[in-house]
Design a protein around this motif. Sequence first.
Motif, PDB file in Angstrom:
ATOM      1  N   SER A 171     -18.130 -95.261  -5.149  1.00  0.00           N
ATOM      2  CA  SER A 171     -16.961 -95.506  -4.104  1.00  0.00           C
ATOM      3  C   SER A 171     -17.607 -96.239  -2.807  1.00  0.00           C
ATOM      4  O   SER A 171     -18.481 -95.965  -2.517  1.00  0.00           O
ATOM      5  CB  SER A 171     -16.426 -94.239  -3.735  1.00  0.00           C
ATOM      6  OG  SER A 171     -15.799 -93.518  -4.610  1.00  0.00           O
ATOM      7  N   SER A 192     -11.551 -98.039  -1.197  1.00  0.00           N
ATOM      8  CA  SER A 192     -10.471 -97.322  -0.698  1.00  0.00           C
ATOM      9  C   SER A 192     -11.222 -96.893   0.790  1.00  0.00           C
ATOM     10  O   SER A 192     -12.352 -96.819   0.935  1.00  0.00           O
ATOM     11  CB  SER A 192      -9.752 -96.238  -1.423  1.00  0.00           C
ATOM     12  OG  SER A 192     -11.023 -95.113  -1.461  1.00  0.00           O
ATOM     13  N   SER A 193     -10.160 -97.022   1.568  1.00  0.00           N
ATOM     14  CA  SER A 193     -10.634 -96.464   3.043  1.00  0.00           C
ATOM     15  C   SER A 193     -10.747 -94.908   3.018  1.00  0.00           C
ATOM     16  O   SER A 193     -11.387 -94.385   3.959  1.00  0.00           O
ATOM     17  CB  SER A 193      -9.472 -97.029   4.032  1.00  0.00           C
ATOM     18  OG  SER A 193      -9.374 -98.323   4.081  1.00  0.00           O
ATOM     19  N   LYS A 249     -15.945 -98.476   0.795  1.00  0.00           N
ATOM     20  CA  LYS A 249     -15.061 -98.946   1.750  1.00  0.00           C
ATOM     21  C   LYS A 249     -14.658-100.328   1.573  1.00  0.00           C
ATOM     22  O   LYS A 249     -15.504-101.296   1.107  1.00  0.00           O
ATOM     23  CB  LYS A 249     -15.205 -98.648   3.231  1.00  0.00           C
ATOM     24  CG  LYS A 249     -15.241 -97.144   3.502  1.00  0.00           C
ATOM     25  CD  LYS A 249     -15.682 -96.910   4.839  1.00  0.00           C
ATOM     26  CE  LYS A 249     -15.522 -95.439   5.064  1.00  0.00           C
ATOM     27  NZ  LYS A 249     -15.975 -95.272   6.779  1.00  0.00           N
TER      28      LYS A 249
END
Length: 122
Positions: free
Chosen positions: A11, A121-122, A13
């Motif tokens: 993951s 993703s944020s 950002k």
Amino acid sequence: QVQLVESGGGSVKPGGSLTLSCAASGSIFGANAMGWYRQAPGKQRELVADITSRGRTNYADSVKGRFTISRDNARNTVSLQMSNLKPEDTAVYYCHFRTIVTAVEVTAWDAWGKGTLVTVSS
């Protein structure tokens, strides 16, 4: 037969970077291409980038300028450096191997890795 093992997924950002790696084992002598495909839920699997054993590269328009593919023929590995990642890049990324044949009596074949998930993703 060739076995492909991916690593490096995770993951990140938006705007971040990530590098995927794929190690190939088995009989991979001769001309070939290794690359990365990706598939997001509800979408078709698409080519991200590939590179031949002679160094010729090909990129999807959506990743040009952001992703860089490279390979180490001696170690039979291929890497995908991803930068300025976008949420749209979220997908399962699959390593791919295919033979390149020039003789009509030779049948080309390919192999797939099991995939590694990249989430942006944020």
